[in-house]
Design a protein around this motif. Structure first.
Motif, PDB file in Angstrom:
ATOM      1  N   ILE A 100      57.763 -87.293 -27.743  1.00 37.29           N
ATOM      2  CA  ILE A 100      57.218 -88.100 -26.660  1.00 37.29           C
ATOM      3  C   ILE A 100      57.501 -87.478 -25.300  1.00 37.29           C
ATOM      4  CG2 ILE A 100      59.264 -89.580 -26.590  1.00 37.29           C
ATOM      5  CD1 ILE A 100      55.561 -90.467 -25.762  1.00 37.29           C
ATOM      6  N   PHE A 101      58.562 -86.706 -25.185  1.00 40.44           N
ATOM      7  CA  PHE A 101      58.866 -86.064 -23.909  1.00 40.44           C
ATOM      8  C   PHE A 101      57.845 -84.972 -23.571  1.00 40.44           C
ATOM      9  CE2 PHE A 101      62.968 -87.942 -24.962  1.00 40.44           C
ATOM     10  CZ  PHE A 101      63.326 -88.508 -23.741  1.00 40.44           C
ATOM     11  N   ASP A 102      57.126 -84.496 -24.577  1.00 41.53           N
ATOM     12  CA  ASP A 102      56.094 -83.474 -24.357  1.00 41.53           C
ATOM     13  C   ASP A 102      54.706 -84.072 -24.155  1.00 41.53           C
ATOM     14  OD1 ASP A 102      58.007 -81.469 -24.732  1.00 41.53           O
ATOM     15  OD2 ASP A 102      57.649 -81.395 -26.905  1.00 41.53           O
ATOM     16  N   PHE A 103      54.576 -85.369 -24.404  1.00 41.44           N
ATOM     17  CA  PHE A 103      53.274 -86.025 -24.332  1.00 41.44           C
ATOM     18  C   PHE A 103      52.861 -86.263 -22.880  1.00 41.44           C
ATOM     19  CE2 PHE A 103      50.898 -90.106 -24.107  1.00 41.44           C
ATOM     20  CZ  PHE A 103      49.752 -89.711 -24.793  1.00 41.44           C
ATOM     21  N   GLU A 104      51.621 -85.893 -22.562  1.00 40.15           N
ATOM     22  CA  GLU A 104      51.080 -86.145 -21.230  1.00 40.15           C
ATOM     23  C   GLU A 104      49.682 -86.732 -21.361  1.00 40.15           C
ATOM     24  OE1 GLU A 104      52.720 -85.946 -18.522  1.00 40.15           O
ATOM     25  OE2 GLU A 104      54.486 -84.840 -19.237  1.00 40.15           O
ATOM     26  N   THR A 105      49.344 -87.627 -20.456  1.00 38.97           N
ATOM     27  CA  THR A 105      48.017 -88.237 -20.455  1.00 38.97           C
ATOM     28  C   THR A 105      47.722 -88.814 -19.078  1.00 38.97           C
ATOM     29  OG1 THR A 105      46.590 -89.891 -21.508  1.00 38.97           O
ATOM     30  CG2 THR A 105      48.907 -90.479 -21.224  1.00 38.97           C
ATOM     31  N   SER A 106      46.434 -88.910 -18.753  1.00 33.50           N
ATOM     32  CA  SER A 106      46.021 -89.580 -17.518  1.00 33.50           C
ATOM     33  C   SER A 106      45.635 -91.033 -17.797  1.00 33.50           C
ATOM     34  CB  SER A 106      44.830 -88.838 -16.892  1.00 33.50           C
ATOM     35  OG  SER A 106      43.741 -88.788 -17.808  1.00 33.50           O
ATOM     36  N   GLU A 107      45.688 -91.428 -19.078  1.00 29.63           N
ATOM     37  CA  GLU A 107      45.358 -92.801 -19.479  1.00 29.63           C
ATOM     38  C   GLU A 107      46.373 -93.803 -18.934  1.00 29.63           C
ATOM     39  OE1 GLU A 107      42.995 -94.428 -20.984  1.00 29.63           O
ATOM     40  OE2 GLU A 107      41.862 -92.945 -22.104  1.00 29.63           O
ATOM     41  N   LYS A 108      45.893 -95.014 -18.696  1.00 28.26           N
ATOM     42  CA  LYS A 108      46.761 -96.145 -18.414  1.00 28.26           C
ATOM     43  C   LYS A 108      46.571 -97.158 -19.542  1.00 28.26           C
ATOM     44  CE  LYS A 108      48.367 -94.774 -14.412  1.00 28.26           C
ATOM     45  NZ  LYS A 108      49.813 -94.490 -14.194  1.00 28.26           N
ATOM     46  N   TYR A 109      47.665 -97.720 -20.010  1.00 33.76           N
ATOM     47  CA  TYR A 109      47.624 -98.576 -21.195  1.00 33.76           C
ATOM     48  C   TYR A 109      47.898-100.033 -20.840  1.00 33.76           C
ATOM     49  CZ  TYR A 109      47.643 -94.185 -23.727  1.00 33.76           C
ATOM     50  OH  TYR A 109      47.307 -92.943 -24.206  1.00 33.76           O
ATOM     51  N   ASP A 110      47.227-100.923 -21.576  1.00 29.78           N
ATOM     52  CA  ASP A 110      47.442-102.363 -21.410  1.00 29.78           C
ATOM     53  C   ASP A 110      48.740-102.805 -22.079  1.00 29.78           C
ATOM     54  OD1 ASP A 110      44.747-102.847 -20.229  1.00 29.78           O
ATOM     55  OD2 ASP A 110      44.088-102.220 -22.228  1.00 29.78           O
ATOM     56  N   VAL A 111      49.079-102.106 -23.153  1.00 30.78           N
ATOM     57  CA  VAL A 111      50.271-102.456 -23.943  1.00 30.78           C
ATOM     58  C   VAL A 111      51.005-101.172 -24.319  1.00 30.78           C
ATOM     59  CG1 VAL A 111      51.149-103.588 -26.023  1.00 30.78           C
ATOM     60  CG2 VAL A 111      49.057-104.444 -24.923  1.00 30.78           C
ATOM     61  N   ILE A 112      52.305-101.186 -24.124  1.00 28.21           N
ATOM     62  CA  ILE A 112      53.163-100.118 -24.632  1.00 28.21           C
ATOM     63  C   ILE A 112      54.083-100.734 -25.678  1.00 28.21           C
ATOM     64  CG2 ILE A 112      55.059 -98.534 -24.103  1.00 28.21           C
ATOM     65  CD1 ILE A 112      53.751 -97.988 -21.420  1.00 28.21           C
TER      66      ILE A 112
END
Length: 203
Positions: free
Chosen positions: A93-105
């Motif tokens: 997860i420390f390597d994960f990148e995204t420009s998405e915004k999420y409704d639920v984490i």
């Protein structure tokens, strides 16, 4: 480096045996707070046994499902879904990148793998992926533990040190991190208050 691949096929059965299926039951509170169209970031979902419960909602959901164990992802992919679109990602997860915004984490038994400093770093990283009015579903072992719970935690950490290479000796303190930016809208406890399931809403 931690590696769940060896234990992946047995993990859910082991959890059921030790915690009397209460780890799984602790996921259920989120079902009352999801809505059709939600974009969900689920980190550390493991073998995906809870995917079928989400499917039963008959909602169109979009899930980004991240786990660093390829074997866990393989097992999760076997869960059949029609209403849910799931993007499975094998990644730290420390390597994960995204420009998405999420409704639920959703972070279910995730932070208990990290030292305090890394847990705080991860919290801040995930917080950046959250929509302004999003909710965070957090499930983990309770922070304020009684004597028997501390003993069980110590034994559990020692076991996972041997099996997966876990290198922590105590659980991180997460409550204070959430309190700054989130309100608790639901909280339930399981397995004699050893497991805590919290739903936080961004302030």
């Amino acid at each position: 480096m931690m590696n769940y691949n060896f234990i992946a096929p047995y993990y859910h059965s082991l959890s059921q045996l030790i915690f009397l299926n209460q780890q799984h039951r602790a996921h259920f509170p989120i079902l009352n707070f999801l809505k059709a169209g939600d974009k969900i970031l689920w980190v550390g979902g493991g073998a995906g046994k809870f995917i079928l419960e989400l499917e039963k909602l008959n909602f169109n959901l979009e899930i980004t499902y991240i786990d660093f164990s390829s074997k866990m992802i393989d097992l999760a992919r076997k869960q059949s879904t029609k209403n849910i679109k799931i993007n499975f990602i094998i990644s730290d997860i420390f390597d994960f990148e995204t420009s998405e915004k999420y409704d639920v984490i959703m972070t279910t038994f995730l932070f208990d793998h990290f030292h305090q400093s890394k847990a705080e770093e991860l919290f801040m990283k995930l917080n950046n992926f959250m929509n302004t009015d999003g909710i965070w579903f957090y499930v983990d072992f309770t922070q304020n533990q009684k004597a028997w719970q501390k003993t069980l935690t110590k034994l559990m950490l020692q076991f996972f040190r041997i099996i997966i290479g876990l290198d922590i000796s105590r659980l991180p303190k997460m409550n204070q991190l959430f309190e700054k930016d989130y309100d608790v809208i639901n909280q339930q406890q399981f397995f004699r208050k050893y497991i805590e399931s919290s739903i936080y809403k961004k302030k």
